[in-house]
Write a protein that holds these residues in place. Structure first.
Motif, PDB file in Angstrom:
ATOM      1  N   ALA A 260      73.699 -24.526  31.104  1.00  0.00           N
ATOM      2  CA  ALA A 260      73.761 -24.934  32.194  1.00  0.00           C
ATOM      3  C   ALA A 260      74.206 -24.175  33.872  1.00  0.00           C
ATOM      4  N   VAL A 261      74.677 -24.086  34.544  1.00  0.00           N
ATOM      5  CA  VAL A 261      74.670 -22.334  35.124  1.00  0.00           C
ATOM      6  C   VAL A 261      72.982 -22.355  35.195  1.00  0.00           C
TER       7      VAL A 261
ATOM      8  N   ALA B 145      81.539 -16.549  30.892  1.00  0.00           N
ATOM      9  CA  ALA B 145      81.182 -18.024  29.093  1.00  0.00           C
ATOM     10  C   ALA B 145      81.222 -17.688  27.906  1.00  0.00           C
TER      11      ALA B 145
ATOM     12  N   ILE C  92      80.556 -16.819  36.456  1.00  0.00           N
ATOM     13  CA  ILE C  92      81.078 -17.838  35.795  1.00  0.00           C
ATOM     14  C   ILE C  92      79.971 -17.891  33.879  1.00  0.00           C
ATOM     15  N   GLN C  93      78.652 -17.122  34.015  1.00  0.00           N
ATOM     16  CA  GLN C  93      77.804 -16.711  32.892  1.00  0.00           C
ATOM     17  C   GLN C  93      78.450 -15.774  32.315  1.00  0.00           C
TER      18      GLN C  93
ATOM     19  N   VAL D 298      76.539 -23.447  28.165  1.00  0.00           N
ATOM     20  CA  VAL D 298      77.020 -22.723  29.548  1.00  0.00           C
ATOM     21  C   VAL D 298      76.003 -21.911  30.212  1.00  0.00           C
ATOM     22  N   TYR D 299      75.945 -21.352  29.816  1.00  0.00           N
ATOM     23  CA  TYR D 299      74.656 -20.075  30.830  1.00  0.00           C
ATOM     24  C   TYR D 299      73.647 -20.994  30.686  1.00  0.00           C
TER      25      TYR D 299
ATOM     26  N   LEU E 290      78.374 -22.128  22.598  1.00  0.00           N
ATOM     27  CA  LEU E 290      79.166 -23.444  23.691  1.00  0.00           C
ATOM     28  C   LEU E 290      78.722 -22.058  24.876  1.00  0.00           C
TER      29      LEU E 290
END
Length: 115
Positions: free
Chosen positions: A64-65, A22, A18-19, A61-62, A57
């Motif tokens: 937060a994950v 993103a 996910i990172q 996201v990075y 963004l």
């Protein structure tokens, strides 16, 4: 039957994927905007206009994950967060030799679960 390390590695790999996903659009937009020889393309214009937004963004996201992974990567026996033992996420995804046991309860992460 999965060992605790395999379950933790699966969670960590999903988080790292996910990172990377993103960050990828921001990197592509940055490369296109910096190396744009054809300024007439709508895609190039969009990349020039929005790559900073994509980068911010992606950084959000990075982060937060990474924060969420610090809570998700727990010992299956005592629920101790492995990040509190200064264990980086990439060390869980790889078969790192120095992470063999839970830092709190001593559970072997490579042992199969016996119910």
């Amino acid at each position: 039957m999965l060992t605790p390390r395999q379950r933790l590695a699966r969670i960590a790999r999903i988080g790292l994927a996910i990172q990377v996903i993103a960050i990828l659009p921001a990197v592509v937009a940055m490369m296109v905007s910096w190396n744009s020889s054809n300024q007439d393309s709508a895609f190039v214009q969009w990349c020039v206009s929005y790559w900073w937004s994509l980068l911010l963004l992606a950084a959000f996201v990075y982060t937060a994950v990474a924060y969420a992974l610090s809570f998700l990567l727990r010992c299956p026996h005592c629920r101790y967060r492995l990040s509190r033992a200064h264990t980086p996420t990439w060390a869980i995804t790889s078969h790192n030799a120095h992470i063999r046991y839970c830092a709190h309860c001593g559970l072997a992460l490579d042992a199969s679960r016996s119910d």
